[in-house]
Motif scaffolding. Sequence first.
Motif, PDB file in Angstrom:
ATOM      1  N   ALA A  86       0.821  -1.130  -0.047  1.00 33.58           N
ATOM      2  CA  ALA A  86       0.225  -0.027  -0.030  1.00 33.58           C
ATOM      3  C   ALA A  86       0.762   1.216  -0.067  1.00 33.58           C
ATOM      4  O   ALA A  86       0.629   2.307  -0.807  1.00 33.58           O
ATOM      5  CB  ALA A  86      -0.914  -0.094   1.373  1.00 33.58           C
ATOM      6  N   THR A  87       1.908   1.106   0.700  1.00 32.20           N
ATOM      7  CA  THR A  87       2.930   2.296   0.791  1.00 32.20           C
ATOM      8  C   THR A  87       3.440   2.685  -0.466  1.00 32.20           C
ATOM      9  O   THR A  87       3.599   3.798  -0.953  1.00 32.20           O
ATOM     10  CB  THR A  87       4.068   2.185   1.753  1.00 32.20           C
ATOM     11  N   GLN A  90       0.997   4.061  -2.992  1.00 29.02           N
ATOM     12  CA  GLN A  90       0.612   5.463  -2.664  1.00 29.02           C
ATOM     13  C   GLN A  90       1.655   6.553  -3.025  1.00 29.02           C
ATOM     14  O   GLN A  90       1.545   7.500  -3.447  1.00 29.02           O
ATOM     15  CB  GLN A  90       0.353   5.693  -1.050  1.00 29.02           C
ATOM     16  N   GLU A  91       2.898   5.912  -3.216  1.00 26.93           N
ATOM     17  CA  GLU A  91       3.934   6.678  -3.782  1.00 26.93           C
ATOM     18  C   GLU A  91       3.960   6.833  -4.889  1.00 26.93           C
ATOM     19  O   GLU A  91       4.185   7.911  -5.644  1.00 26.93           O
ATOM     20  CB  GLU A  91       5.556   6.110  -3.121  1.00 26.93           C
ATOM     21  N   VAL A  93       1.035   6.704  -6.732  1.00 31.85           N
ATOM     22  CA  VAL A  93      -0.274   7.505  -7.026  1.00 31.85           C
ATOM     23  C   VAL A  93       0.342   9.024  -6.965  1.00 31.85           C
ATOM     24  O   VAL A  93      -0.042   9.854  -7.721  1.00 31.85           O
ATOM     25  CB  VAL A  93      -1.321   7.291  -6.281  1.00 31.85           C
ATOM     26  N   ASP A 164      -5.297   3.598  -8.139  1.00 32.70           N
ATOM     27  CA  ASP A 164      -6.318   4.062  -7.124  1.00 32.70           C
ATOM     28  C   ASP A 164      -7.065   2.605  -6.997  1.00 32.70           C
ATOM     29  O   ASP A 164      -7.574   2.398  -5.652  1.00 32.70           O
ATOM     30  CB  ASP A 164      -7.382   4.966  -7.674  1.00 32.70           C
ATOM     31  N   ARG A 167      -4.900   0.662  -4.738  1.00 33.94           N
ATOM     32  CA  ARG A 167      -4.938   0.849  -3.278  1.00 33.94           C
ATOM     33  C   ARG A 167      -5.980   0.889  -2.544  1.00 33.94           C
ATOM     34  O   ARG A 167      -5.953   0.279  -1.361  1.00 33.94           O
ATOM     35  CB  ARG A 167      -4.660   2.552  -3.619  1.00 33.94           C
ATOM     36  N   THR A 171      -6.418  -1.271   0.721  1.00 36.32           N
ATOM     37  CA  THR A 171      -7.184  -0.966   2.004  1.00 36.32           C
ATOM     38  C   THR A 171      -7.895  -1.662   2.470  1.00 36.32           C
ATOM     39  O   THR A 171      -8.288  -2.072   3.572  1.00 36.32           O
ATOM     40  CB  THR A 171      -7.621   0.490   1.412  1.00 36.32           C
TER      41      THR A 171
END
Length: 355
Positions: A86-87, A90-91, A93, A164, A167, A171
């Motif tokens: 997830a990290t 996010q990077e 994105v 997205d 992610r 999540t």
Amino acid sequence: MSVHRRPQLPGGHALARALVLTAAATTAVGASVGTGAWGAPAAPTDPSRRTADVKSRVDRLYDEAEQASERANAAQEEQRRLQDEATHLQEQVATGQEELNGLYTDLATAAAAQYRDGGLDPAVRLMLESDPAAYLTRARALDQAAGRQGETLHRVLERQRRLDQRRAEATSKLAELEDVRRSLAASKEEIRQRLGDAQRLLGGLTAAERARLAEDDDAAAARRAARGPERPDLGDRPASSGRAATALAAAISKIGSPYVYGSTGPRTFDCSGLMYWSWRQAGVSLPRTSQAQANAGRRVSLSEAQPGDLVIFYRDMHHVGMYAGGGVVVHAPYPGARVRYESVNAMPVSGVVRV
């Protein structure tokens, strides 16, 4: 009773002695609680039946606790993996959003230029230009730039959509794992309650009954794992590799170390934690759980087992030890006990893995 709930050989503390010191069971799971569904029943009048009943109940509690521990280890590993993923997403994105913002700026600049030039027909604009060739060059460049920007924008938007989506999936998975964590916490709390009840059962035995239980367990352990009266004969079969020999030596060096849930050493261990730590000393990183360790190498038959091989026990593969030779494994048995030798036949073997 669960056959791997046995005392260790000379060189470690016996299960029964650990059970007599009933606080050890509490320490292994972190707490003792009040009366629960496993409250002490009316004691059988026959002392031998009473001690056998206590032993059976405690064995069952330890078996349930170990299964819960391995599930917890697996959930924690999965949670760490998904958090890392997830990290990373996010990077990605964030990087994609920066690129997209830059493209929006470029497109806004191009749109403003086109608006300023849009008051005149392109043909009229060409006639009014002092340098028609330069105008045509700029026009072609603008068209090409707009085309490239459109393609890039489409690509970044599609990339962001995929990121997205991933992610959101990560999540969702993390939320699912949080539910699992809460469920496991509740299960461990139930185990702690049962261990409290088991302590009360043990406290109901007389000193003579506890001593007899310890003696019987010591004798049974010696018969299971030792060919001679003193210590197990590990035979002279060589380890499967130099690294396996190093891992085995590391595991044997920890005989006598306490079993603690979720621990990978160097002073306390659970069953898979001992394998994980021992092989790390040989420069090999094993998976964390016994179920994952069952797929960490090549399967061989029990008759082909060599020192250093992993021996996976039970159908659900919730326990693991390391083959030491001569039909003996070294393993971390269960709460309240310590790392010890054990006969490979003391538990149902699910498979043997050569790392």
